[in-house]
Design an enzyme around this catalytic site. Sequence first.
Site, PDB file in Angstrom:
ATOM      1  CE  LYS A 178      -3.944  -2.487   2.236  1.00  0.00           C
ATOM      2  NZ  LYS A 178      -4.455  -3.051   3.415  1.00  0.00           N
ATOM      3  CD  GLN A 230      -3.240  -4.442   6.562  1.00  0.00           C
ATOM      4  OE1 GLN A 230      -3.275  -3.545   6.103  1.00  0.00           O
ATOM      5  NE2 GLN A 230      -3.868  -5.664   6.322  1.00  0.00           N
ATOM      6  CG  ASP A 266     -10.930  -1.310   4.237  1.00  0.00           C
ATOM      7  OD1 ASP A 266     -11.559  -1.199   3.048  1.00  0.00           O
ATOM      8  OD2 ASP A 266     -10.243  -2.148   4.529  1.00  0.00           O
TER       9      ASP A 266
END
Length: 284
Positions: free
Chosen positions: A50, A94, A117
């Site tokens: 990422k 994460q 997200d």
Amino acid sequence: MSVTLLDGRALSREINQAVKRQVATLSRPPGLGVILVGEDPASQVYVGRKQRVAEALGLLHVQRTLPADITQEALLAELDALQGRDDIDGVLVQLPLPDHLDADAVALRLDPAKDVDGLSPVNAGLLALGRPAMVPCTPAGVMRMLERGGVPLSGKRAVVVGRSNIVGRPIAHLLEQANATVTVCHSRTADLAEEVGRADVIIAAVGSPELVRGAWIRPGAAVIDVGVNRLEDGSLVGDVEFAAAAERAAVLTPVPGGVGPMTIALLMENTLRCALARGAAEGR
Ligand code: NDP
């Protein structure tokens, strides 16, 4: 039947290029903040990827790497500090987190405006209500692949295997909103083969190597394999028995090179959208 493989690498490159072009016109770079807790090797790889893509597209990338034994309070304080920064438009924690940490509490603390997200209850709720604001990256990537593959959804039978908050459940909402008739399967589903066998569109998001057998798949179905499983020999396989599925499916995604790169591309696109919504303007 000849199968069409959907190339997630090629499609993600297109999305990344479009993001890069738009970022170059902005008055300031969109900022992505990433929190990594502990030293899980797979998470380190994902976070590293990422970062590379974000920097290649001209985004500001800020990573906080926190010790595996961090307390819940300290993690939330780090999250507050990162998402409180004016130069950070999107924040990602994460997953998975170490067992002693509560991922739901983290989702609850996310600022919905910076929740790239789509995990905060506000964004998850809006999606469930049919008013998607920030859609989780992997489900958004899956929908983009179906669109690119020309896979019809309206009136079709779709089966989603897996019901996690980050993958299966949001994909099921998106498919239903695209007017598919959706069945969600999970670990207690009585006859997975039968459910899969009825589907025109199959999304596998379990984390179990080749769980979905090729012989279950109805000829002509579209199959999207979200699963990423590392075998003992180091190779990666999906949740679908790829070679046998390719004999029956009309459309199939490979692992690796399918959904994985799309997840990262959609993360970049979501970060750009957050930055635009927060006032990053064209005119560099
Ligand atoms: P989770 O472990 O959170 O969820 C797995 C789901 O699969 C659960 O709903 C579980 O059911 C269900 N399940 C488990 N066993 C079976 C079974 N035998 N039959 C049917 N369903 C079963 O995983 P995630 O959703 O986070 O991830 C799923 C996969 O996708 C993983 O391989 C992950 O690595 C991959 N992934 C890939 C991404 C990418 O970018 N390519 C991004 C994110 C994830 P129950 O709810 O009953 O426990």
